[in-house]
Design a protein around this motif. Structure first.
Motif, PDB file in Angstrom:
ATOM      1  N   GLY A 377     -22.075  -9.321 -27.144  1.00 59.33           N
ATOM      2  CA  GLY A 377     -21.528  -8.095 -26.589  1.00 59.33           C
ATOM      3  C   GLY A 377     -20.140  -8.288 -26.016  1.00 59.33           C
ATOM      4  O   GLY A 377     -19.577  -9.389 -26.017  1.00 59.33           O
ATOM      5  N   GLN A 378     -19.591  -7.175 -25.491  1.00 61.50           N
ATOM      6  CA  GLN A 378     -18.199  -7.177 -25.038  1.00 61.50           C
ATOM      7  C   GLN A 378     -18.044  -7.021 -23.521  1.00 61.50           C
ATOM      8  O   GLN A 378     -16.925  -6.968 -23.026  1.00 61.50           O
ATOM      9  CB  GLN A 378     -17.416  -6.059 -25.741  1.00 61.50           C
ATOM     10  CG  GLN A 378     -17.147  -6.345 -27.204  1.00 61.50           C
ATOM     11  CD  GLN A 378     -18.390  -6.228 -28.062  1.00 61.50           C
ATOM     12  OE1 GLN A 378     -19.086  -5.210 -28.007  1.00 61.50           O
ATOM     13  NE2 GLN A 378     -18.678  -7.267 -28.842  1.00 61.50           N
ATOM     14  N   GLU A 396     -22.595  -3.791 -25.197  1.00 65.07           N
ATOM     15  CA  GLU A 396     -21.772  -3.702 -26.397  1.00 65.07           C
ATOM     16  C   GLU A 396     -20.775  -2.561 -26.243  1.00 65.07           C
ATOM     17  O   GLU A 396     -21.122  -1.463 -25.801  1.00 65.07           O
ATOM     18  CB  GLU A 396     -22.637  -3.455 -27.626  1.00 65.07           C
ATOM     19  CG  GLU A 396     -21.840  -3.369 -28.920  1.00 65.07           C
ATOM     20  CD  GLU A 396     -22.701  -3.012 -30.114  1.00 65.07           C
ATOM     21  OE1 GLU A 396     -23.929  -2.848 -29.913  1.00 65.07           O
ATOM     22  OE2 GLU A 396     -22.158  -2.858 -31.215  1.00 65.07           O
ATOM     23  N   ILE A 397     -19.511  -2.836 -26.599  1.00 63.56           N
ATOM     24  CA  ILE A 397     -18.460  -1.815 -26.603  1.00 63.56           C
ATOM     25  C   ILE A 397     -17.898  -1.772 -28.018  1.00 63.56           C
ATOM     26  O   ILE A 397     -17.008  -2.544 -28.373  1.00 63.56           O
ATOM     27  CB  ILE A 397     -17.361  -2.137 -25.580  1.00 63.56           C
ATOM     28  CG1 ILE A 397     -17.963  -2.294 -24.185  1.00 63.56           C
ATOM     29  CG2 ILE A 397     -16.290  -1.052 -25.585  1.00 63.56           C
ATOM     30  CD1 ILE A 397     -16.984  -2.797 -23.144  1.00 63.56           C
ATOM     31  N   PRO A 398     -18.417  -0.895 -28.869  1.00 65.86           N
ATOM     32  CA  PRO A 398     -18.063  -0.931 -30.290  1.00 65.86           C
ATOM     33  C   PRO A 398     -16.684  -0.370 -30.579  1.00 65.86           C
ATOM     34  O   PRO A 398     -16.090   0.347 -29.759  1.00 65.86           O
ATOM     35  CB  PRO A 398     -19.155  -0.057 -30.923  1.00 65.86           C
ATOM     36  CG  PRO A 398     -19.535   0.893 -29.851  1.00 65.86           C
ATOM     37  CD  PRO A 398     -19.415   0.136 -28.561  1.00 65.86           C
ATOM     38  N   GLY A 405     -13.071  -2.463 -30.551  1.00 68.59           N
ATOM     39  CA  GLY A 405     -13.911  -2.417 -29.370  1.00 68.59           C
ATOM     40  C   GLY A 405     -13.583  -3.496 -28.359  1.00 68.59           C
ATOM     41  O   GLY A 405     -12.720  -4.341 -28.563  1.00 68.59           O
ATOM     42  N   GLY A 406     -14.328  -3.458 -27.266  1.00 71.13           N
ATOM     43  CA  GLY A 406     -14.107  -4.406 -26.186  1.00 71.13           C
ATOM     44  C   GLY A 406     -13.018  -3.948 -25.241  1.00 71.13           C
ATOM     45  O   GLY A 406     -12.686  -2.756 -25.174  1.00 71.13           O
ATOM     46  N   ALA A 407     -12.439  -4.889 -24.503  1.00 73.41           N
ATOM     47  CA  ALA A 407     -11.489  -4.524 -23.452  1.00 73.41           C
ATOM     48  C   ALA A 407     -10.428  -5.593 -23.270  1.00 73.41           C
ATOM     49  O   ALA A 407     -10.705  -6.787 -23.380  1.00 73.41           O
ATOM     50  CB  ALA A 407     -12.226  -4.293 -22.135  1.00 73.41           C
ATOM     51  N   TRP A 408      -9.218  -5.144 -22.981  1.00 70.80           N
ATOM     52  CA  TRP A 408      -8.131  -6.000 -22.504  1.00 70.80           C
ATOM     53  C   TRP A 408      -8.008  -5.892 -20.989  1.00 70.80           C
ATOM     54  O   TRP A 408      -7.470  -6.781 -20.349  1.00 70.80           O
ATOM     55  CB  TRP A 408      -6.800  -5.597 -23.150  1.00 70.80           C
ATOM     56  CG  TRP A 408      -6.535  -6.155 -24.496  1.00 70.80           C
ATOM     57  CD1 TRP A 408      -5.721  -7.210 -24.811  1.00 70.80           C
ATOM     58  CD2 TRP A 408      -7.055  -5.679 -25.751  1.00 70.80           C
ATOM     59  NE1 TRP A 408      -5.707  -7.416 -26.176  1.00 70.80           N
ATOM     60  CE2 TRP A 408      -6.513  -6.486 -26.776  1.00 70.80           C
ATOM     61  CE3 TRP A 408      -7.920  -4.652 -26.109  1.00 70.80           C
ATOM     62  CZ2 TRP A 408      -6.812  -6.300 -28.121  1.00 70.80           C
ATOM     63  CZ3 TRP A 408      -8.218  -4.455 -27.442  1.00 70.80           C
ATOM     64  CH2 TRP A 408      -7.671  -5.278 -28.434  1.00 70.80           C
TER      65      TRP A 408
END
Length: 520
Positions: A377-378, A396-398, A405-408
């Motif tokens: 997952g993110q 999960e961040i699709p 997806g995900g994050a900075w």
């Protein structure tokens, strides 16, 4: 010379690097933020012991996240005194996210009816620096780009930041006028500068200029007095320094995009002339790769995540998705043992944040899209006290269309909640005990700026693709944020993280300018 410890970390990793370029702006449905929304929960993945699957229903049109259920409660650990509080002897916000645990965002009060109070400078701050062998013009400030704000002994509140014009700027927070001459770095500055938290007149600066710099602030002009060159060791990937260092117990802890992590004893003092001096000694170097990852991926092993520290353990992530914990207690004797080594499967550019119990919150982005990343997952909560099985829960961040997806952004922690803007364009509120997503709102794609929490308010940069603005939420009920105001700030994306200090917000934009926001 003290013995240099080179701790070769083993484990399977892959890597990726964030691109700081214009990103397509896909249409992302914006979910209403007025009511709690529970994300669907899925069964534990293969990397964990089996946990019965649970499900719930989502009522939002936004892409769902999925949550890995929590395992047994973590064992109690000694709580850190450095969570959610200012750090060091200096009154100010001296480093990215304010403290070694990356959990102090500044001081209130939060403006009630904010407006732009001043803009710096008269002409845009721009510079040319190559990408992929081609010259590229960069303007303003970028990711992570949080300014330092501090109270000088002479009564001036000073704002310090690096920019894409290859300069570090020093401004009077009240007026936006220069307080010192600019410091020429030699290449663009993406990351966040660091002011020495122990009161030494020193600034620590990373950039694309192939070295990490220590700058004295007690001369007529800011003066570089030492640097750590990227080629101090045989590096991989590139020579940038986007990570923001932490100064902890007299050591500078910093990771480079040359794929090495460093512990440097600064040996700060003052000379006979009264001017500050340093006699740095590199006491530990740790490569971010292993033979296994080099065989699988190659040289993409860089560190852009800023080091976080809890008590005597430092943590960093790298472009391969590796999360590493380093025991700092042996630095005086030249040792730096690895006490946590976990692979998330994808690029960790955002910075780890740490709560009072020493739990880690890690937010990879989707870059390599490995099978491991799909399992993990993110957004992941890790218990470093269980190094062989650290995952407590995961979300999960699709991806959504062209928006990966995900994050900075680096998360914010507050009253049992975690707030995170995602790259596809959602602001999530996550219960830190369970991993449940209890609320969400639309903030626009490319949400790289990290959220700020002060005085029961959450401040978030929104609408990167059009009408960039700062938005405030009342989080007196942490599970149900309520929007209170939104102010257009700039003509370009707000990738940088704002600094909150004594009723004002300070932030740079990709439009070339730096802004102060507050009440008149």
């Amino acid at each position: 010379m003290r013995r240099l410890r080179q701790a070769l970390i083993l484990g399977t990793i892959l890597t990726g690097v964030a691109a700081f370029q214009a990103v397509p702006q896909p249409a992302v449905p914006e979910a209403a933020g007025s009511a709690p929304v529970l994300a669907p929960v899925v069964a534990a993945h293969a990397l964990l012991a089996a946990v019965p699957a649970v499900s719930s229903v989502t009522t939002t049109a936004a892409p769902p996240t999925t949550t890995l259920p929590p395992v047994e409660p973590p064992a109690p650990v000694e709580e850190s005194r450095d969570v959610h509080v200012a750090y060091g002897e200096v009154a100010g916000l001296t480093m990215f996210r304010g403290s070694p645990t990356r959990t102090f965002h500044g001081t209130g009060p939060v403006p009630l009816d904010p407006e732009v109070l001043w803009r710096f400078p008269e002409a845009p701050m721009c510079g040319s620096s190559p990408v992929g062998g081609e010259d590229k013009v960069w303007c303003g400030t970028g990711w992570t780009g949080q300014p330092v704000v501090w109270e000088r002994p002479d009564g001036v509140t000073e704002v310090i930041f690096g920019a894409f014009d290859k300069q570090v700027h020093f401004l009077d927070a009240a007026t936006g006028e220069r307080t010192r001459p600019d410091f020429a770095v030699g290449d663009i500055v993406k990351g966040s500068v660091v002011l020495d938290p122990d009161g030494f007149p020193l600034l620590y600066v990373g950039s694309r200029a192939n070295r990490y710099m220590v700058v004295a602030l007690d001369r007529e002009v800011p003066t570089e007095i030492w640097s750590l060159p990227s080629n101090y060791v045989k590096g991989r990937w590139n020579n940038d320094w986007d990570s923001s260092a932490v100064i902890h117990n007299g050591y500078l802890l910093e990771g480079g995009e040359n794929s090495w992590w460093f512990a440097v004893e600064l040996n700060r003092s003052f000379g006979a002339d009264g001017l500050v001096t340093v006699e740095p000694e590199v006491v530990a170097t740790i490569p971010a790769w292993s033979d296994e990852t080099l065989g699988a991926i190659g040289d993409q092993q860089s560190i852009e995540s800023s080091t976080a520290v809890f008590n005597d353990t430092a943590y960093f992530g790298n472009g391969a998705g590796r999360v590493v914990g380093v025991d700092l207690s042996g630095l005086a004797s030249g040792s730096a043992d690895i006490v946590l080594d976990f692979w998330t499967g994808d690029d960790v550019d955002s910075t780890i944040v740490i709560d009072e119990a020493g739990m880690l919150y890690v937010t990879p982005q989707i870059d390599l899209a490995t099978a491991r990343a799909a399992e993990v997952g993110q957004l992941v909560k890790l218990d470093p006290g269980r190094p062989d099985d650290p995952v407590v829960w995961s979300v999960e961040i699709p991806s959504v269309g062209a928006a990966t997806g995900g994050a900075w952004a680096t998360p914010a922690l507050y009253e049992g909640m975690l707030y995170l803007p995602t790259n596809p364009g959602e602001l999530l509120a996550v219960d830190t005990a369970t991993g449940d997503v209890v609320w969400r709102d639309g903030v626009g794609h490319h949400a790289w700026s990290s959220p700020v929490v002060v005085d029961d308010s959450l401040i978030v940069a929104v609408n990167c693709g059009a009408d960039p603005a700062l938005r405030a939420y009342d989080i007196s009920d942490p599970r149900r944020p309520a929007a209170t105001w939104e102010i257009p700030v700039a003509g370009g994306c707000l990738e940088s993280t704002p600094a909150a200090w004594n009723g004002r917000m300070y932030v740079g934009s990709r439009d070339g300018y730096f802004y102060a926001i507050g009440d008149r």
